[in-house]
Motif scaffolding. Structure first.
Motif, mmCIF file in Angstrom:
data_model
loop_
_atom_site.group_PDB
_atom_site.id
_atom_site.type_symbol
_atom_site.label_atom_id
_atom_site.label_comp_id
_atom_site.label_asym_id
_atom_site.label_seq_id
_atom_site.Cartn_x
_atom_site.Cartn_y
_atom_site.Cartn_z
ATOM 1 N N LEU A 1 -18.136 4.416 -1.318
ATOM 2 C CA LEU A 1 -17.033 3.541 -1.718
ATOM 3 C C LEU A 1 -15.721 4.291 -1.534
ATOM 4 O O LEU A 1 -15.459 5.262 -2.240
ATOM 5 C CB LEU A 1 -17.216 3.129 -3.187
ATOM 6 C CG LEU A 1 -16.113 2.258 -3.784
ATOM 7 C CD1 LEU A 1 -15.989 0.938 -3.032
ATOM 8 C CD2 LEU A 1 -16.386 1.991 -5.259
ATOM 9 N N ASP A 2 -14.907 3.846 -0.591
ATOM 10 C CA ASP A 2 -13.623 4.497 -0.334
ATOM 11 C C ASP A 2 -12.547 3.827 -1.179
ATOM 12 O O ASP A 2 -12.360 2.613 -1.100
ATOM 13 C CB ASP A 2 -13.258 4.390 1.153
ATOM 14 C CG ASP A 2 -12.072 5.273 1.495
ATOM 15 O OD1 ASP A 2 -12.288 6.297 2.146
ATOM 16 O OD2 ASP A 2 -10.942 4.927 1.096
ATOM 17 N N MET B 1 -0.751 3.174 11.044
ATOM 18 C CA MET B 1 -0.250 3.379 9.692
ATOM 19 C C MET B 1 -1.370 3.407 8.645
ATOM 20 O O MET B 1 -1.101 3.469 7.458
ATOM 21 C CB MET B 1 0.792 2.298 9.339
ATOM 22 C CG MET B 1 2.027 2.288 10.227
ATOM 23 S SD MET B 1 2.826 3.907 10.449
ATOM 24 C CE MET B 1 3.582 4.146 8.833
ATOM 25 N N TYR B 2 -2.627 3.348 9.081
ATOM 26 C CA TYR B 2 -3.728 3.435 8.119
ATOM 27 C C TYR B 2 -3.876 4.871 7.634
ATOM 28 O O TYR B 2 -3.580 5.820 8.358
ATOM 29 C CB TYR B 2 -5.068 3.061 8.771
ATOM 30 C CG TYR B 2 -5.279 1.620 9.104
ATOM 31 C CD1 TYR B 2 -4.232 0.763 9.368
ATOM 32 C CD2 TYR B 2 -6.567 1.127 9.179
ATOM 33 C CE1 TYR B 2 -4.466 -0.545 9.711
ATOM 34 C CE2 TYR B 2 -6.809 -0.184 9.525
ATOM 35 C CZ TYR B 2 -5.752 -1.017 9.785
ATOM 36 O OH TYR B 2 -5.999 -2.316 10.135
ATOM 37 N N LEU C 1 0.811 -1.217 0.000
ATOM 38 C CA LEU C 1 0.000 0.000 0.000
ATOM 39 C C LEU C 1 0.846 1.270 0.000
ATOM 40 O O LEU C 1 0.310 2.361 0.141
ATOM 41 C CB LEU C 1 -0.918 -0.018 1.226
ATOM 42 C CG LEU C 1 -1.752 -1.296 1.372
ATOM 43 C CD1 LEU C 1 -2.472 -1.328 2.701
ATOM 44 C CD2 LEU C 1 -2.749 -1.417 0.237
ATOM 45 N N ARG C 2 2.164 1.123 -0.130
ATOM 46 C CA ARG C 2 3.019 2.306 -0.114
ATOM 47 C C ARG C 2 4.250 2.028 -0.954
ATOM 48 O O ARG C 2 4.774 0.905 -0.928
ATOM 49 C CB ARG C 2 3.418 2.590 1.335
ATOM 50 C CG ARG C 2 3.989 3.969 1.544
ATOM 51 C CD ARG C 2 4.224 4.193 3.035
ATOM 52 N NE ARG C 2 5.303 5.134 3.214
ATOM 53 C CZ ARG C 2 5.972 5.302 4.345
ATOM 54 N NH1 ARG C 2 5.677 4.563 5.400
ATOM 55 N NH2 ARG C 2 6.934 6.173 4.425
ATOM 56 N N GLU C 3 4.733 3.033 -1.701
ATOM 57 C CA GLU C 3 5.811 2.782 -2.648
ATOM 58 C C GLU C 3 7.183 2.788 -1.989
ATOM 59 O O GLU C 3 7.305 3.066 -0.818
ATOM 60 C CB GLU C 3 5.751 3.784 -3.811
ATOM 61 C CG GLU C 3 5.884 5.210 -3.401
ATOM 62 C CD GLU C 3 5.556 6.146 -4.557
ATOM 63 O OE1 GLU C 3 5.293 5.678 -5.676
ATOM 64 O OE2 GLU C 3 5.563 7.359 -4.330
ATOM 65 N N GLU C 4 8.168 2.463 -2.760
ATOM 66 C CA GLU C 4 9.619 2.484 -2.455
ATOM 67 C C GLU C 4 10.184 1.141 -2.028
ATOM 68 O O GLU C 4 11.256 0.767 -2.486
ATOM 69 C CB GLU C 4 9.992 3.479 -1.336
ATOM 70 C CG GLU C 4 9.789 4.912 -1.663
ATOM 71 C CD GLU C 4 9.914 5.787 -0.434
ATOM 72 O OE1 GLU C 4 9.946 6.996 -0.627
ATOM 73 O OE2 GLU C 4 9.990 5.264 0.707
ATOM 74 N N GLY D 1 -5.531 0.161 -0.054
ATOM 75 C CA GLY D 1 -5.797 -0.790 1.024
ATOM 76 C C GLY D 1 -7.245 -0.829 1.450
ATOM 77 O O GLY D 1 -7.632 -1.664 2.255
ATOM 78 N N HIS D 2 -8.072 0.066 0.952
ATOM 79 C CA HIS D 2 -9.483 0.089 1.332
ATOM 80 C C HIS D 2 -10.317 -0.499 0.198
ATOM 81 O O HIS D 2 -10.596 -1.680 0.187
ATOM 82 C CB HIS D 2 -9.913 1.509 1.713
ATOM 83 C CG HIS D 2 -9.201 1.988 2.944
ATOM 84 N ND1 HIS D 2 -9.696 1.801 4.210
ATOM 85 C CD2 HIS D 2 -8.006 2.589 3.100
ATOM 86 C CE1 HIS D 2 -8.835 2.284 5.091
ATOM 87 N NE2 HIS D 2 -7.805 2.773 4.441
ATOM 88 N N ASN D 3 -10.709 0.338 -0.769
ATOM 89 C CA ASN D 3 -11.486 -0.173 -1.902
ATOM 90 C C ASN D 3 -12.723 -0.924 -1.430
ATOM 91 O O ASN D 3 -13.049 -2.009 -1.905
ATOM 92 C CB ASN D 3 -10.602 -1.081 -2.777
ATOM 93 C CG ASN D 3 -11.173 -1.216 -4.171
ATOM 94 O OD1 ASN D 3 -11.970 -0.375 -4.602
ATOM 95 N ND2 ASN D 3 -10.809 -2.273 -4.866
#
Ligand SMILES: [Zn+2]
Length: 461
Positions: A312-313, A407-408, A168-171, A317-319
């Motif tokens: 609808l979020d 971390m959400y 859910l997060r890049e790098e 990570g949600h969707n």
């Protein structure tokens, strides 16, 4: 634990299994099946987040489960080896052949934690909840979701099991080394909880047996206390932010249950569904109803009343569907004269309402002040069952809780420039607009004292 069979493929060999099971059963005094059946899955490289959340699905086909005792048979545990430079990027979901899914671990590991090494998730979780553990999480943990949800579906649970890893997060990237499923005898399921089918087990009070079984929402302080992170002004990604967990429990007499009405709106205008954005770029809102259960003449009935909205979020990570305006955060400063002033207030945050966990008997995680909430003092413990974030039914059962880790998305406040170190109060309010009916509307606020240490040095202002 005794494992009758270990293999490298994903299929159990029926001959050796039968042979060994016969030997095991013959050796046991009451034919009690202590044997386990293990399936090993392959791992693989994990995709990194690139503007959309990447998901990698790993599969184990289970075909040969033929337990003697079908009722009390199921998944005992799942173990993983996963190498990743920052595990709080990851959400791990396990899906059973019937499509029931639980979160094994959602964004745990803080800002720098690496790897899951020989990490198992089981019903007992002797090391406690995964969100309380530390990398590399070596040991036996309770998952972030409710393990017993996986018992729903056909018995025995033959079919395709999926482990879904979302970044859910890049790098930072990683690799799933291996994973294993263990099946065997599970504790017999509790059926003696209060429910619409078991009205006799639902009580309001001895003096007043009939009436509304209202929920009561509270914040559980242990989660917020354990997950509070402060970032300095020069931090690369989160300058001047504080991040924290928030956990909402239901300690009332009935479930907190919301139901989609099927009526969707862009502003005032009715639209067909929630899938496509409105002209202004926002997503359509669905009117939701709160279902309130009543006990009347030995029966459980219900009445639906208008409540808030959901949508609808689409954040990473949600969707899935979130209830609007569910929680509100404020940071307050205690002045020299002892008064409080608001330093910053966030927008109201939306949540998916579901049981990510349940208070166990005498569970310190569920302590508020001197009282620990759980089956021992919640008379209708277990009423309700909320396992997903779809647009229809969401909720928090009696004794259940819904936790959002530090971390959400949205679990943060950004401090104003020039904020000084010192003593502050973090104030978290559930249902700040008071849109949902509860038995006690006056216990929805958590206030916790924190000392900021990484901002500007204290000075006279
Ligand atoms: Zn969500």
């Amino acid at each position: 634990m005794l494992h009758a069979w270990k293999g490298t493929g994903s299929r159990l060999k029926p001959l050796s299994f039968t042979l060994i099971m016969t030997l095991v059963l013959a050796a046991l005094p009451w034919g009690h099946s202590l044997y386990g059946q293990q399936y090993n899955g392959r791992g693989g490289r994990l995709q990194d987040f690139v503007s959309v959340a990447a998901a990698d699905t790993f599969r184990i086909m289970v075909t040969d489960l033929k337990p003697a005792d079908q009722v009390n048979f199921g998944l005992i545990k799942i173990c993983i080896n996963l190498h990743h430079g920052r595990t709080s990027d990851l959400k791990l979901t396990l899906v059973n052949p019937a499509g029931q899914a639980i979160w094994l671990s959602n964004r745990n590991g803080g800002e720098t934690g690496r790897n899951y090494t020989e990490t198992c998730f089981s019903r007992q979780g002797f090391f406690g909840y995964i969100h309380e553990g530390e990398n590399p999480f070596n040991g036996d943990y309770l998952p972030d979701g409710r393990f017993d949800v996986l018992d729903e579906g056909p018995q025995p649970p033959n079919g395709e099991w999926q482990l879904i890893v979302q970044d859910l997060r890049e790098e930072v990237t990683g690799i799933l080394g291996s994973w294993n499923l263990y099946f065997g005898t599970i504790p017999s399921r509790t059926t003696d909880w209060c429910s619409t089918q078991e009205p006799d087990r639902c009580t309001l009070s001895e003096a007043q047996p009939d009436g509304a079984l209202l929920p009561d929402l509270v914040m559980l302080p242990s989660f917020t206390r354990a997950q509070f992170i402060e970032y300095p002004p020069d931090h690369n990604t989160f300058p001047r932010q504080i991040k924290f967990a928030a956990t909402i429990a239901n300690i009332g007499f009935g479930p907190m249950e919301t139901r989609g009405s099927g009526r969707w709106y862009c502003g005032e205008q009715a639209v067909a569904n929630g899938a496509s954005p409105c002209a202004d770029g926002t997503l359509p809102r669905q009117e939701i109803l709160q279902r309130i259960y009543y006990k009347q003449n030995g029966m459980i009935n219900h009445r639906d009343t208008a409540a808030g909205t959901n949508y609808l979020d689409l954040k990473p990570g949600h969707n899935h569907f979130h209830v609007d305006d569910w929680v509100e955060y404020k940071l307050l400063r205690v002045t020299h004269s002892g008064e409080e002033e608001v330093v910053c207030a966030g927008e109201k945050v939306s949540y998916c309402l579901f049981d990510s966990g349940a208070c166990q008997e005498n569970d310190p995680l569920c302590a508020i002040g001197q009282v620990q909430y759980g089956p021992q003092n919640l008379p209708n413990y277990g009423f309700g069952r909320y396992v997903n974030c779809r647009d229809g039914i969401q909720g928090i059962s009696v004794g259940g809780y819904d936790t959002y880790g530090s971390m959400y998305e949205g679990q943060s406040l950004t401090l104003p420039p020039g904020t000084v170190n010192g003593r502050y109060v973090l104030q978290i309010t559930v249902d700040p607009n008071n849109q949902y009916r509860e038995s006690d509307e006056d216990n929805n606020v958590l206030r916790m004292v924190f000392h900021l240490q990484k901002q500007q040095p204290t000075g006279e202002k």
